[in-house]
Design an enzyme around this catalytic site. Sequence first.
Site, mmCIF file in Angstrom:
data_model
loop_
_atom_site.group_PDB
_atom_site.id
_atom_site.type_symbol
_atom_site.label_atom_id
_atom_site.label_comp_id
_atom_site.label_asym_id
_atom_site.label_seq_id
_atom_site.Cartn_x
_atom_site.Cartn_y
_atom_site.Cartn_z
ATOM 1 N N GLY A 41 -4.537 1.965 29.581
ATOM 2 C CA GLY A 41 -4.729 3.085 28.651
ATOM 3 C C GLY A 41 -3.571 3.413 27.740
ATOM 4 N N ASP A 100 -3.826 13.950 34.388
ATOM 5 C CA ASP A 100 -4.981 14.825 34.610
ATOM 6 C C ASP A 100 -4.768 15.588 35.919
ATOM 7 O OD1 ASP A 100 -7.526 15.896 34.337
ATOM 8 O OD2 ASP A 100 -8.575 14.100 34.976
ATOM 9 N N THR A 101 -5.269 15.092 37.037
ATOM 10 C CA THR A 101 -5.019 15.769 38.311
ATOM 11 C C THR A 101 -3.566 15.575 38.749
ATOM 12 O OG1 THR A 101 -5.583 13.854 39.679
ATOM 13 C CG2 THR A 101 -7.395 15.341 39.065
ATOM 14 N N LYS A 128 -3.362 17.126 30.511
ATOM 15 C CA LYS A 128 -4.509 18.014 30.763
ATOM 16 C C LYS A 128 -4.101 18.945 31.906
ATOM 17 C CE LYS A 128 -8.653 15.210 29.810
ATOM 18 N NZ LYS A 128 -9.699 14.404 30.504
ATOM 19 N N ARG A 162 -11.465 1.676 23.358
ATOM 20 C CA ARG A 162 -10.003 1.641 23.316
ATOM 21 C C ARG A 162 -9.477 1.394 21.898
ATOM 22 N NH1 ARG A 162 -8.053 1.544 28.640
ATOM 23 N NH2 ARG A 162 -9.262 0.355 30.139
HETATM 24 P P1 IMP Z 1 -5.053 11.568 37.398
HETATM 25 O O1 IMP Z 1 -4.623 10.690 38.521
HETATM 26 O O2 IMP Z 1 -6.187 12.487 37.786
HETATM 27 O O3 IMP Z 1 -3.925 12.322 36.745
HETATM 28 O O4 IMP Z 1 -5.764 10.641 36.354
HETATM 29 C C1 IMP Z 1 -5.084 10.004 35.397
HETATM 30 C C2 IMP Z 1 -5.873 8.793 34.934
HETATM 31 O O5 IMP Z 1 -7.256 9.081 34.777
HETATM 32 C C3 IMP Z 1 -5.375 8.394 33.578
HETATM 33 O O6 IMP Z 1 -4.403 7.392 33.700
HETATM 34 C C4 IMP Z 1 -6.600 7.918 32.865
HETATM 35 O O7 IMP Z 1 -6.706 6.513 32.996
HETATM 36 C C5 IMP Z 1 -7.751 8.558 33.571
HETATM 37 N N1 IMP Z 1 -8.298 9.665 32.752
HETATM 38 C C6 IMP Z 1 -8.185 10.989 32.980
HETATM 39 N N2 IMP Z 1 -8.809 11.700 32.034
HETATM 40 C C7 IMP Z 1 -9.317 10.793 31.178
HETATM 41 C C8 IMP Z 1 -10.065 10.912 29.950
HETATM 42 O O8 IMP Z 1 -10.378 12.008 29.441
HETATM 43 N N3 IMP Z 1 -10.400 9.746 29.335
HETATM 44 C C9 IMP Z 1 -10.068 8.524 29.825
HETATM 45 N N4 IMP Z 1 -9.377 8.374 30.962
HETATM 46 C C10 IMP Z 1 -9.005 9.486 31.636
HETATM 47 MG MG MG Z 2 -4.768 5.231 33.220
#
Ligand code: IMP
Ligand code: MG
Length: 181
Positions: A41, A100-101, A128, A162
């Site tokens: 990403g 995100d999380t 986020k 992408r």
């Molecule tokens: P986390 O572990 O929940 O922080 O997730 C992070 C990963 O989830 C990122 O590296 C993204 O690849 C994926 N991700 C989270 N939100 C999105 C989104 O809105 N679009 C695409 N990928 C996302």
């Molecule tokens: Mg990712």
Amino acid sequence: MGSRVLRVSESEIAERVSEIAKTISLDYRGRELIVVGVLKGAFVFLADLVRKLTIPVVLDFIQVASYGASMTSSGTISLKLPISMDVKGKDVLLVEDIVDTGGTIRFLLDHILSLGAASVAVCAMIDKPERRKVEVPVRYVCLRVPEGFLVGYGLDHAERYRELPGIYELITDASGENHPE
Ligand code: IMP
Ligand code: MG
């Protein structure tokens, strides 16, 4: 029917990338920086970012298993592609697409610190913060987008979109299917 809505334009992204690159260049001046891009990403953001830096860097990549085809976090993270360089005693900048999380970046921070890096800072293309579950230090944030599933500028849904130059929100219809065209 679903659709996609432009959230951040190419020019807005470029402006923020330049600003953040200036800050990073100042913070790391005179030091040897290893920039580690999180595949897949972050690849577009990383390419734009490093070309705006005014300090020399060395590049590496890392990949973890992430969302797959789903729009919700899987919760389990594993290392798919390890970094190839020795980061012992080095300053590392981890460049991620979205925090995100926080689970993914927590995993990566712990991993790179366990390899003996002197410091690890996180640079996120998108933060986020509303969905954060795991506290993680994100030193550089390019853009803040509170909600919605985003695609484009490197971000995918089931490996698609992408290549889009802007950042779009994917709007899903009631059936759960996307019809972005
Ligand atoms: P986390 O572990 O929940 O922080 O997730 C992070 C990963 O989830 C990122 O590296 C993204 O690849 C994926 N991700 C989270 N939100 C999105 C989104 O809105 N679009 C695409 N990928 C996302
Ligand atoms: Mg990712």
